[in-house]
Design a protein around this motif. Structure first.
Motif, PDB file in Angstrom:
ATOM      1  N   ARG A 259       0.836  -1.191   0.000  1.00  0.00           N
ATOM      2  CA  ARG A 259       0.000   0.000   0.000  1.00  0.00           C
ATOM      3  C   ARG A 259       0.876   1.247   0.000  1.00  0.00           C
ATOM      4  NH1 ARG A 259      -4.737   1.391   4.535  1.00  0.00           N
ATOM      5  NH2 ARG A 259      -5.323   3.453   3.719  1.00  0.00           N
ATOM      6  N   ILE A 260       0.506   2.226  -0.798  1.00  0.00           N
ATOM      7  CA  ILE A 260       1.224   3.499  -0.808  1.00  0.00           C
ATOM      8  C   ILE A 260       0.637   4.395   0.287  1.00  0.00           C
ATOM      9  CG2 ILE A 260       1.743   5.572  -2.161  1.00  0.00           C
ATOM     10  CD1 ILE A 260       1.488   3.833  -4.680  1.00  0.00           C
ATOM     11  N   PRO A 261       1.462   4.941   1.172  1.00  0.00           N
ATOM     12  CA  PRO A 261       0.933   5.785   2.258  1.00  0.00           C
ATOM     13  C   PRO A 261       0.204   7.011   1.724  1.00  0.00           C
ATOM     14  CG  PRO A 261       3.222   5.183   2.668  1.00  0.00           C
ATOM     15  CD  PRO A 261       2.923   4.783   1.260  1.00  0.00           C
ATOM     16  N   GLU A 262      -0.876   7.368   2.405  1.00  0.00           N
ATOM     17  CA  GLU A 262      -1.601   8.582   2.034  1.00  0.00           C
ATOM     18  C   GLU A 262      -0.839   9.842   2.440  1.00  0.00           C
ATOM     19  OE1 GLU A 262      -5.026   5.617   2.315  1.00  0.00           O
ATOM     20  OE2 GLU A 262      -3.071   5.898   3.243  1.00  0.00           O
ATOM     21  N   LEU A 263      -0.112   9.756   3.559  1.00  0.00           N
ATOM     22  CA  LEU A 263       0.551  10.941   4.091  1.00  0.00           C
ATOM     23  C   LEU A 263       1.936  10.608   4.645  1.00  0.00           C
ATOM     24  CD1 LEU A 263      -2.423  12.458   6.123  1.00  0.00           C
ATOM     25  CD2 LEU A 263      -1.412  13.470   4.068  1.00  0.00           C
ATOM     26  N   ILE A 264       2.814  11.613   4.603  1.00  0.00           N
ATOM     27  CA  ILE A 264       4.116  11.543   5.269  1.00  0.00           C
ATOM     28  C   ILE A 264       4.027  12.387   6.536  1.00  0.00           C
ATOM     29  CG2 ILE A 264       6.592  12.002   5.078  1.00  0.00           C
ATOM     30  CD1 ILE A 264       5.583   9.871   3.139  1.00  0.00           C
ATOM     31  N   LEU A 265       4.427  11.813   7.681  1.00  0.00           N
ATOM     32  CA  LEU A 265       4.407  12.531   8.963  1.00  0.00           C
ATOM     33  C   LEU A 265       5.848  12.720   9.439  1.00  0.00           C
ATOM     34  CD1 LEU A 265       1.543  10.595  10.829  1.00  0.00           C
ATOM     35  CD2 LEU A 265       1.348  12.484   9.188  1.00  0.00           C
ATOM     36  N   PRO A 266       6.494  13.832   9.093  1.00  0.00           N
ATOM     37  CA  PRO A 266       7.886  14.039   9.528  1.00  0.00           C
ATOM     38  C   PRO A 266       7.974  14.159  11.044  1.00  0.00           C
ATOM     39  CG  PRO A 266       7.006  16.031   8.520  1.00  0.00           C
ATOM     40  CD  PRO A 266       5.991  14.958   8.290  1.00  0.00           C
ATOM     41  N   ASN A 267       9.077  13.676  11.589  1.00  0.00           N
ATOM     42  CA  ASN A 267       9.271  13.697  13.040  1.00  0.00           C
ATOM     43  C   ASN A 267       9.832  15.039  13.501  1.00  0.00           C
ATOM     44  OD1 ASN A 267       8.368  11.097  13.527  1.00  0.00           O
ATOM     45  ND2 ASN A 267      10.380  10.188  13.190  1.00  0.00           N
ATOM     46  N   GLY A 268       9.477  15.404  14.701  1.00  0.00           N
ATOM     47  CA  GLY A 268       9.974  16.648  15.269  1.00  0.00           C
ATOM     48  C   GLY A 268      10.499  16.444  16.675  1.00  0.00           C
ATOM     49  N   LEU A 269      10.735  17.548  17.353  1.00  0.00           N
ATOM     50  CA  LEU A 269      11.157  17.549  18.752  1.00  0.00           C
ATOM     51  C   LEU A 269      10.436  18.689  19.469  1.00  0.00           C
ATOM     52  CD1 LEU A 269      15.051  17.095  18.586  1.00  0.00           C
ATOM     53  CD2 LEU A 269      13.448  15.515  19.650  1.00  0.00           C
ATOM     54  N   ASN A 270      10.432  18.618  20.764  1.00  0.00           N
ATOM     55  CA  ASN A 270       9.984  19.762  21.563  1.00  0.00           C
ATOM     56  C   ASN A 270      11.193  20.684  21.694  1.00  0.00           C
ATOM     57  OD1 ASN A 270       8.864  21.540  23.324  1.00  0.00           O
ATOM     58  ND2 ASN A 270       8.608  20.115  25.004  1.00  0.00           N
ATOM     59  N   ILE A 271      11.411  21.502  20.654  1.00  0.00           N
ATOM     60  CA  ILE A 271      12.646  22.286  20.544  1.00  0.00           C
ATOM     61  C   ILE A 271      12.841  23.206  21.740  1.00  0.00           C
ATOM     62  CG2 ILE A 271      13.872  24.027  19.165  1.00  0.00           C
ATOM     63  CD1 ILE A 271      13.856  21.289  17.856  1.00  0.00           C
ATOM     64  N   GLN A 272      11.752  23.740  22.289  1.00  0.00           N
ATOM     65  CA  GLN A 272      11.876  24.661  23.422  1.00  0.00           C
ATOM     66  C   GLN A 272      12.599  24.013  24.595  1.00  0.00           C
ATOM     67  OE1 GLN A 272      11.127  27.911  23.184  1.00  0.00           O
ATOM     68  NE2 GLN A 272      10.707  27.354  21.052  1.00  0.00           N
ATOM     69  N   LEU A 599      -8.434  12.918   7.964  1.00  0.00           N
ATOM     70  CA  LEU A 599      -8.628  12.028   6.817  1.00  0.00           C
ATOM     71  C   LEU A 599      -9.176  10.672   7.256  1.00  0.00           C
ATOM     72  CD1 LEU A 599      -8.330  11.560   3.780  1.00  0.00           C
ATOM     73  CD2 LEU A 599      -5.937  10.896   4.183  1.00  0.00           C
ATOM     74  N   ALA A 600      -8.659  10.161   8.380  1.00  0.00           N
ATOM     75  CA  ALA A 600      -9.145   8.869   8.895  1.00  0.00           C
ATOM     76  C   ALA A 600     -10.626   8.956   9.243  1.00  0.00           C
ATOM     77  CB  ALA A 600      -8.334   8.451  10.121  1.00  0.00           C
ATOM     78  N   GLY A 601     -11.010  10.073   9.844  1.00  0.00           N
ATOM     79  CA  GLY A 601     -12.413  10.259  10.198  1.00  0.00           C
ATOM     80  C   GLY A 601     -13.322  10.251   8.969  1.00  0.00           C
ATOM     81  N   MET A 602     -12.861  10.896   7.908  1.00  0.00           N
ATOM     82  CA  MET A 602     -13.674  10.949   6.673  1.00  0.00           C
ATOM     83  C   MET A 602     -13.753   9.584   5.990  1.00  0.00           C
ATOM     84  SD  MET A 602     -12.767  14.653   4.946  1.00  0.00           S
ATOM     85  CE  MET A 602     -10.982  14.500   5.014  1.00  0.00           C
TER      86      MET A 602
END
Length: 606
Positions: A259-272, A599-602
């Protein structure tokens, strides 16, 4: 009709995130989940909770239990699972944001695992024969999550839409059953790294060129991960929305998960949490001094060099020799060593390899050298105090304005003690390339010998292989990992397989320039969002289209360019690195998750 539409649009929503690493630090997903919590709580408030396994040893430090009053649907669902005879822990996760958390004790249902496995085979053809114990534990967790979510939808009674975000296969073994039983939830599944991708990348040369040729089931059986790969594939296909963390991993999803992913979710940090504002340069100097003390103890007994002309590079992560790019680092460092010698560079580079490998103990010779250096310091401090007191007295009582001979102020005892201590410390042996006594020689050691990076006197690149994580109780550095990173000048992470890659991002958050690769999710993302990323202290090694030798040469040139920078240029670069770190704060990246949940909800209502 209009009232019905309006009511539907304003229907309350509740979000649950499920992960094996909720309140359970194992790897990078723990960092994703934990650092994202403040941004999620900011949006969802009390309509947000996390679920995961209960392990007493980790929960003791991070979990605060709450009394279940049955006043909320969440509490009533917890009570329901408890009434089935299972242990469920409900409370707060003691991190920034302090979210509600439900942890399931898998031991309370482990005796039913064989029955559950039988059902999984009959209903979904998921084979778990001969699977490792971890698979049994994840199946037990999945069953408890299934009980809980099924009851929670009943408690919501159609008044609240429930969105469940599953992270990785280990928290998602119940997804096929939830779909089959038509439990009224909207689901998102995120794979942070595919099971097959990690195995194949470390074992098959030119993995990315061959990715479309593999038979996922055949390869899963070959590597003994049929159950894990099947659970992962089923979760990806049954979820309403499939996501992953980078375009790199999206390609794996297409070929291994079907399956091809619908979305890319890049990772972050709590920079503060990492922000030091104008203090970051002072912190760099402070922690660099601690690293310099280790370097003096490790190298100066045989081959002293100018600390003011020394740069500290490091790489770190799990011991995946090729996947993490340790092989490329070593070959590039050998070339850097040659380039620095040829150019007559006055600089010295000390490269730290920080990873975990089985060892017996810290090498006694390394510890002894550091201990003797500490004794030399104590002797010098005693002499300094003695000279200072006598110089003050002599200056105050003398009419002679010239500086007296300071040697006459040093007691003969301290002269002899310092001389003897230094004499016992000096040695003709080469400084060790590894700080611990390894149980077995590994690829880092073998290839340091192959490239002759052995800390010889004429080497401009010195090596310190530290086969354990850096913690504040470590007698060699006396720093925690974050402080060690701040004290270094450059982080080097030219990974071959890295779905995201937190290590370079952690460098940026602390104002430290970094090297990554275009085969890491982070490097690929940087290239997409920022054309002039090099100006901001991020170098990217091209591993997609270059050969290994070409990539090693490119990395060596990038390192050599950094070595040639002056101190002022490095300070300006650290300022620029820290200034763009906010780009990766979860307050900016949470919107990707918001879109996935919407999107999941829809899709679940279609």
């Amino acid at each position: 009709m209009e009232k019905a539409v309006k009511k539907s649009r304003t229907k309350k929503k509740f979000l649950i995130e499920a992960a094996w690493e909720t309140c359970n630090q194992v790897g990078g997903i723990y960092t994703v989940i934990r650092t994202k919590v403040p941004a999620m709580v900011e949006k969802w408030g009390d309509d947000y909770a996390l679920i995961g396994p209960y392990f007493p040893q980790t929960a003791a430090a991070e979990f605060e239990p709450l009394k279940v009053t049955d006043e909320t649907p969440l509490e009533r669902a917890v009570s329901f699972v408890r009434k089935q005879g299972f242990d469920v822990h409900y409370g707060y996760w003691l991190i920034t944001g302090k979210p509600k958390i439900i942890l399931f004790d898998i031991n309370s249902i482990i005796d039913k695992v064989n029955d559950i496995k039988g059902r999984l085979w009959l209903d979904h053809k998921i084979s778990t024969l001969g699977a490792e114990e971890l698979v049994n534990q994840t199946i037990a967790l999945g069953e408890l999550i299934r009980y809980f979510l099924s009851q929670l939808t009943i408690e919501f009674n159609g008044k609240t839409d429930l969105v469940v975000h599953f992270h990785e296969w280990m928290a998602s073994t119940c997804l096929p059953d939830l779909k089959k039983q038509k439990v009224k939830i909207s689901t998102v599944f995120t794979t942070h790294a595919t099971m097959l991708g990690r195995y194949l990348a470390g074992n098959v040369p030119n993995f990315y060129d061959l990715i479309d040729t593999f038979n996922w089931h055949k390869e899963a059986i070959h590597y003994g991960i049929e159950a894990q790969a099947t659970f992962e594939r089923m979760a990806a296909q049954k979820a309403d929305v499939l996501t992953t963390v980078s375009d790199i991993t999206a390609k794996e999803c297409q070929y291994f998960l079907g399956r091809i992913p619908e979305l890319i979710l890049p990772n972050g940090l709590n920079i503060q949490r990492f922000a030091a504002l104008h203090e970051h340069q002072n912190l760099h100097s402070k922690y660099k001094k601690s690293i310099s003390e280790f370097v003096m103890g490790h190298f100066f007994q045989n081959q002293p060099f100018e600390l003011d002309q020394t740069l500290y590079f490091f790489t770190s992560g799990r011991f995946e020799y090729s996947n993490k790019g340790y092989d490329l680092c070593i070959d590039a460092l050998a070339r850097l060593n040659h380039k620095m010698k040829e150019s007559g560079s006055k600089k010295t580079v000390v490269m730290f390899f920080i990873t975990r490998q089985p060892y017996h103990s810290i090498d006694p010779e390394v510890l002894h050298s550091r201990a003797v250096l500490d004794e030399i310091r104590e002797n010098c401090e005693a002499i300094e105090k003695e000279v200072g007191d006598k110089l003050f007295l002599a200056s105050a009582s003398s009419n002679d304005l010239s500086l007296p001979d300071l040697n006459q102020f040093v007691d003969e005892y301290w002269r002899m003690r310092l001389r003897r201590t230094v004499q016992t410390w000096k040695t003709n042996k080469l400084p060790k390339i590894v700080t611990h006594l390894l149980k077995n020689e590994d690829d880092i050691i073998r290839n340091l010998h192959r490239t002759q990076l052995l800390n010889k006197p004429d080497d401009k690149v010195k090596i310190v292989y530290h086969p354990d994580f850096v913690v504040s109780t470590n007698p060699l550095f006396g720093l925690d990992y974050g402080q060690f990173v701040r004290g270094c000048h450059l982080g080097v992470f030219p990974s071959y397989y890295e779905p995201w890659g937190y290590t370079p991002l952690e460098c940026m958050a602390r104002g430290v320039p970094t090297v990554t690769s275009d085969l890491s999710g982070f490097g690929d993302y940087m290239m997409q969002i920022m054309r002039d990323y090099e100006q901001w202290g991020v170098s990217v090694v091209n591993r997609k289209s270059q050969s290994y030798d070409e990539a090693a040469e490119q990395l060596a040139n990038q390192l050599f360019k950094f070595v040639q920078q002056g101190q002022r240029e490095r300070i300006l670069q650290r300022n620029r690195v820290e200034s763009i770190a906010d780009t990766f704060d979860w307050s900016n990246l949470r919107s990707y998750y918001d879109t996935a949940h919407e999107l999941a909800g829809m899709k679940s209502k279609k």
